[in-house]
Design a protein around this motif. Structure first.
Motif, PDB file in Angstrom:
ATOM      1  N   VAL A   1       0.673   9.084  -5.385  1.00  0.00           N
ATOM      2  CA  VAL A   1       0.578  10.892  -5.552  1.00  0.00           C
ATOM      3  C   VAL A   1       1.932  11.318  -6.380  1.00  0.00           C
ATOM      4  CG1 VAL A   1       1.605  12.425  -3.684  1.00  0.00           C
ATOM      5  CG2 VAL A   1       0.450  11.001  -3.002  1.00  0.00           C
ATOM      6  N   GLU A   2       2.794  10.651  -6.682  1.00  0.00           N
ATOM      7  CA  GLU A   2       3.050  11.357  -8.316  1.00  0.00           C
ATOM      8  C   GLU A   2       3.130  11.651  -9.336  1.00  0.00           C
ATOM      9  OE1 GLU A   2       6.657   8.224  -9.387  1.00  0.00           O
ATOM     10  OE2 GLU A   2       7.266   8.003  -7.368  1.00  0.00           O
ATOM     11  N   ILE A   3       2.070  10.974 -10.174  1.00  0.00           N
ATOM     12  CA  ILE A   3       0.975  10.554 -10.900  1.00  0.00           C
ATOM     13  C   ILE A   3      -0.179  12.269 -10.380  1.00  0.00           C
ATOM     14  CG2 ILE A   3      -1.215  10.043 -11.981  1.00  0.00           C
ATOM     15  CD1 ILE A   3       0.497   7.663 -11.466  1.00  0.00           C
TER      16      ILE A   3
ATOM     17  N   LEU B   1       0.341  10.409   4.900  1.00  0.00           N
ATOM     18  CA  LEU B   1       1.693  10.301   5.122  1.00  0.00           C
ATOM     19  C   LEU B   1       2.295  10.386   3.913  1.00  0.00           C
ATOM     20  CD1 LEU B   1       2.727   6.895   7.105  1.00  0.00           C
ATOM     21  CD2 LEU B   1       2.408   8.932   7.855  1.00  0.00           C
ATOM     22  N   VAL B   2       2.042   9.875   3.017  1.00  0.00           N
ATOM     23  CA  VAL B   2       2.582   9.960   1.683  1.00  0.00           C
ATOM     24  C   VAL B   2       2.536  11.456   0.842  1.00  0.00           C
ATOM     25  CG1 VAL B   2       2.961   9.669  -0.986  1.00  0.00           C
ATOM     26  CG2 VAL B   2       3.300   7.753   1.313  1.00  0.00           C
TER      27      VAL B   2
ATOM     28  N   GLU C   1       1.199  -0.889   0.215  1.00  0.00           N
ATOM     29  CA  GLU C   1      -0.306   0.141   0.198  1.00  0.00           C
ATOM     30  C   GLU C   1       1.035   1.063  -0.131  1.00  0.00           C
ATOM     31  OE1 GLU C   1      -2.741  -3.303   1.633  1.00  0.00           O
ATOM     32  OE2 GLU C   1      -0.275  -2.365   1.894  1.00  0.00           O
ATOM     33  N   LEU C   2       1.565   1.015   0.676  1.00  0.00           N
ATOM     34  CA  LEU C   2       2.912   2.124   0.096  1.00  0.00           C
ATOM     35  C   LEU C   2       3.629   2.694  -0.916  1.00  0.00           C
ATOM     36  CD1 LEU C   2       4.525   4.361   2.160  1.00  0.00           C
ATOM     37  CD2 LEU C   2       6.278   2.981   3.470  1.00  0.00           C
TER      38      LEU C   2
ATOM     39  N   LEU D   1      -4.455   1.565   2.832  1.00  0.00           N
ATOM     40  CA  LEU D   1      -4.350   2.278   1.979  1.00  0.00           C
ATOM     41  C   LEU D   1      -4.362   3.495   2.515  1.00  0.00           C
ATOM     42  CD1 LEU D   1      -3.056   2.113  -1.035  1.00  0.00           C
ATOM     43  CD2 LEU D   1      -5.666   2.733  -1.485  1.00  0.00           C
ATOM     44  N   ALA D   2      -5.759   4.448   3.107  1.00  0.00           N
ATOM     45  CA  ALA D   2      -6.079   5.641   3.622  1.00  0.00           C
ATOM     46  C   ALA D   2      -4.503   5.791   4.862  1.00  0.00           C
ATOM     47  CB  ALA D   2      -7.055   5.679   4.169  1.00  0.00           C
TER      48      ALA D   2
END
Length: 116
Positions: free
Chosen positions: A11-13, A50-51, A3-4, A44-45
């Protein structure tokens, strides 16, 4: 915990799309979780929050939708919804010619942004 890794790539996308659209900030993200992805929604949430720290998506609302487990049965020529991922036979005709239609990943379905 995959999930990380999924969240990092997501987040990159999101950041690439936000930059392309001239967004100041991302306020909402809609993700669809594939029926065969083996992704735990709560993990995932947690990882997503965090990310997103120190990115344009920090503090955004996360909306998760679980995709239905769906297959195409070549024997009865119908889309069938599965109640479990371990089904080997069609629940309609008991045939064994199933092709998975559902995804095994996570897809970004929608972004909500604030313009600069």
């Amino acid at each position: 915990m995959h999930e990380l890794t999924l969240c990092q790539r997501t987040v990159e996308i999101i950041e690439q799309q936000a930059q392309r659209l001239g967004a100041r900030r991302v306020t909402g993200v809609w993700l669809e979780i594939g029926a065969f992805s083996c992704v735990e929604q709560s993990a995932l949430a947690f990882c997503f929050e965090l990310v997103c720290r120190d990115t344009c998506a920090q503090g955004c609302a996360l909306h998760l939708a679980q995709q239905a487990a769906e297959c195409w049965c070549h024997d009865c020529e119908q889309h069938v919804h599965l109640l479990t991922q371990r089904v080997r036979r069609c629940p309609q005709c008991n045939g064994v010619n199933l092709r998975i239609v559902a995804d095994d990943g996570v897809q970004i379905k929608r972004l909500e942004i604030e313009q600069e």
